[in-house]
Design a protein around this motif. Structure first.
Motif, PDB file in Angstrom:
ATOM      1  N   ALA A  55      76.372 -11.804  84.362  1.00 13.22           N
ATOM      2  CA  ALA A  55      76.809 -11.445  85.716  1.00 13.22           C
ATOM      3  C   ALA A  55      76.000 -10.262  86.241  1.00 13.22           C
ATOM      4  O   ALA A  55      75.621 -10.234  87.416  1.00 13.22           O
ATOM      5  CB  ALA A  55      78.301 -11.114  85.714  1.00 13.22           C
ATOM      6  N   THR A  56      75.723  -9.299  85.376  1.00 14.44           N
ATOM      7  CA  THR A  56      74.929  -8.139  85.777  1.00 14.44           C
ATOM      8  C   THR A  56      73.509  -8.561  86.141  1.00 14.44           C
ATOM      9  O   THR A  56      72.952  -8.072  87.127  1.00 14.44           O
ATOM     10  CB  THR A  56      74.896  -7.095  84.645  1.00 14.44           C
ATOM     11  OG1 THR A  56      76.245  -6.738  84.316  1.00 14.44           O
ATOM     12  CG2 THR A  56      74.127  -5.866  85.046  1.00 14.44           C
ATOM     13  N   LYS A  57      72.934  -9.472  85.373  1.00 10.74           N
ATOM     14  CA  LYS A  57      71.586  -9.958  85.686  1.00 10.74           C
ATOM     15  C   LYS A  57      71.576 -10.669  87.037  1.00 10.74           C
ATOM     16  O   LYS A  57      70.641 -10.511  87.821  1.00 10.74           O
ATOM     17  CB  LYS A  57      71.086 -10.892  84.592  1.00 10.74           C
ATOM     18  CG  LYS A  57      70.690 -10.180  83.322  1.00 10.74           C
ATOM     19  CD  LYS A  57      70.174 -11.135  82.275  1.00 10.74           C
ATOM     20  CE  LYS A  57      69.791 -10.400  81.005  1.00 10.74           C
ATOM     21  NZ  LYS A  57      69.325 -11.321  79.963  1.00 10.74           N
ATOM     22  N   GLU A  58      72.611 -11.454  87.324  1.00 10.70           N
ATOM     23  CA  GLU A  58      72.704 -12.132  88.622  1.00 10.70           C
ATOM     24  C   GLU A  58      72.818 -11.106  89.753  1.00 10.70           C
ATOM     25  O   GLU A  58      72.185 -11.265  90.796  1.00 10.70           O
ATOM     26  CB  GLU A  58      73.903 -13.073  88.647  1.00 10.70           C
ATOM     27  CG  GLU A  58      73.750 -14.278  87.745  1.00 10.70           C
ATOM     28  CD  GLU A  58      75.014 -15.100  87.652  1.00 10.70           C
ATOM     29  OE1 GLU A  58      76.005 -14.778  88.336  1.00 10.70           O
ATOM     30  OE2 GLU A  58      75.009 -16.085  86.889  1.00 10.70           O
ATOM     31  N   ASP A  59      73.616 -10.074  89.538  1.00 15.00           N
ATOM     32  CA  ASP A  59      73.752  -9.020  90.558  1.00 15.00           C
ATOM     33  C   ASP A  59      72.424  -8.316  90.798  1.00 15.00           C
ATOM     34  O   ASP A  59      72.048  -8.043  91.944  1.00 15.00           O
ATOM     35  CB  ASP A  59      74.819  -7.996  90.138  1.00 15.00           C
ATOM     36  CG  ASP A  59      76.222  -8.560  90.181  1.00 15.00           C
ATOM     37  OD1 ASP A  59      76.416  -9.608  90.835  1.00 15.00           O
ATOM     38  OD2 ASP A  59      77.119  -7.954  89.557  1.00 15.00           O
ATOM     39  N   ILE A  60      71.707  -8.016  89.739  1.00 12.02           N
ATOM     40  CA  ILE A  60      70.415  -7.339  89.863  1.00 12.02           C
ATOM     41  C   ILE A  60      69.422  -8.237  90.606  1.00 12.02           C
ATOM     42  O   ILE A  60      68.668  -7.764  91.462  1.00 12.02           O
ATOM     43  CB  ILE A  60      69.878  -6.917  88.474  1.00 12.02           C
ATOM     44  CG1 ILE A  60      70.732  -5.774  87.920  1.00 12.02           C
ATOM     45  CG2 ILE A  60      68.410  -6.519  88.545  1.00 12.02           C
ATOM     46  CD1 ILE A  60      70.421  -5.402  86.498  1.00 12.02           C
ATOM     47  N   ALA A  61      69.423  -9.526  90.292  1.00 13.23           N
ATOM     48  CA  ALA A  61      68.523 -10.456  90.980  1.00 13.23           C
ATOM     49  C   ALA A  61      68.852 -10.515  92.469  1.00 13.23           C
ATOM     50  O   ALA A  61      67.948 -10.534  93.324  1.00 13.23           O
ATOM     51  CB  ALA A  61      68.620 -11.838  90.357  1.00 13.23           C
ATOM     52  N   ARG A  62      70.149 -10.521  92.802  1.00 16.61           N
ATOM     53  CA  ARG A  62      70.566 -10.563  94.199  1.00 16.61           C
ATOM     54  C   ARG A  62      70.144  -9.279  94.922  1.00 16.61           C
ATOM     55  O   ARG A  62      69.631  -9.314  96.045  1.00 16.61           O
ATOM     56  CB  ARG A  62      72.083 -10.742  94.283  1.00 16.61           C
ATOM     57  CG  ARG A  62      72.612 -10.896  95.692  1.00 16.61           C
ATOM     58  CD  ARG A  62      74.113 -11.109  95.688  1.00 16.61           C
ATOM     59  NE  ARG A  62      74.858 -10.234  94.799  1.00 16.61           N
ATOM     60  CZ  ARG A  62      75.183  -8.970  95.066  1.00 16.61           C
ATOM     61  NH1 ARG A  62      74.818  -8.421  96.199  1.00 16.61           N
ATOM     62  NH2 ARG A  62      75.873  -8.251  94.197  1.00 16.61           N
ATOM     63  N   ALA A  65      66.407  -9.340  95.567  1.00 12.27           N
ATOM     64  CA  ALA A  65      66.077 -10.216  96.696  1.00 12.27           C
ATOM     65  C   ALA A  65      66.388  -9.527  98.022  1.00 12.27           C
ATOM     66  O   ALA A  65      65.606  -9.609  98.977  1.00 12.27           O
ATOM     67  CB  ALA A  65      66.844 -11.530  96.583  1.00 12.27           C
ATOM     68  N   THR A  66      67.519  -8.821  98.072  1.00 13.22           N
ATOM     69  CA  THR A  66      67.882  -8.103  99.295  1.00 13.22           C
ATOM     70  C   THR A  66      66.867  -7.003  99.601  1.00 13.22           C
ATOM     71  O   THR A  66      66.445  -6.837 100.751  1.00 13.22           O
ATOM     72  CB  THR A  66      69.289  -7.496  99.158  1.00 13.22           C
ATOM     73  OG1 THR A  66      70.211  -8.546  98.848  1.00 13.22           O
ATOM     74  CG2 THR A  66      69.723  -6.795 100.421  1.00 13.22           C
ATOM     75  N   LEU A  67      66.468  -6.257  98.588  1.00  9.87           N
ATOM     76  CA  LEU A  67      65.480  -5.194  98.788  1.00  9.87           C
ATOM     77  C   LEU A  67      64.133  -5.758  99.228  1.00  9.87           C
ATOM     78  O   LEU A  67      63.465  -5.177 100.088  1.00  9.87           O
ATOM     79  CB  LEU A  67      65.310  -4.382  97.503  1.00  9.87           C
ATOM     80  CG  LEU A  67      66.447  -3.421  97.167  1.00  9.87           C
ATOM     81  CD1 LEU A  67      66.203  -2.767  95.818  1.00  9.87           C
ATOM     82  CD2 LEU A  67      66.597  -2.371  98.243  1.00  9.87           C
ATOM     83  N   ALA A  68      63.735  -6.889  98.668  1.00 11.49           N
ATOM     84  CA  ALA A  68      62.469  -7.506  99.070  1.00 11.49           C
ATOM     85  C   ALA A  68      62.523  -7.917 100.541  1.00 11.49           C
ATOM     86  O   ALA A  68      61.557  -7.716 101.286  1.00 11.49           O
ATOM     87  CB  ALA A  68      62.165  -8.708  98.187  1.00 11.49           C
TER      88      ALA A  68
END
Length: 115
Positions: A55-62, A65-68
């Motif tokens: 779940a933490t990895k999914e949050d970090i990926a999200r 993506a938002t920062l990009a």
């Protein structure tokens, strides 16, 4: 009667031996169940940690993506400085053009009045 008593004693001794073996085996089974219970508790903890990690990895990926997306669409200080420079050049050029037009109109009016 003595034979019956002897037989019963032998049967009781046999039952006692079998009962002792059963009690020993039950104690062994209890130890194995305790070991398995501890192993299940450890596995449950590991599964919980792994699910939280996923779940933490999914949050970090999200978040990445938002920062990009923000970096692609937002202006930086350098962009703003470049825009400010362009606006100042446009304003100076416009002022020079308006001054030239004004000077031309003044000369035209002066020429018309001198006639």
């Amino acid at each position: 009667m003595e034979t019956d008593t002897t037989q019963m004693s032998e049967q009781l001794a046999s039952i006692d031996r079998r009962l002792t073996v059963v009690e020993y085996e039950v104690a062994g089974l209890k130890r194995q169940v305790d070991t398995l219970t501890e192993a299940v508790a450890v596995l449950t903890t590991e599964v919980t940690v792994l699910s939280r990690t996923a779940a933490t990895k999914e949050d970090i990926a999200r978040i990445d993506a938002t920062l990009a997306a923000l970096q692609a669409n937002c202006a930086t200080k350098a962009d703003l400085a470049l825009l400010e420079t362009r606006i100042m050049k446009w304003m100076i050029t416009t002022l020079v053009g308006v001054a030239a037009l004004n000077s031309t109109l003044v000369l035209v009016v002066v020429k018309l009045l001198q006639v």
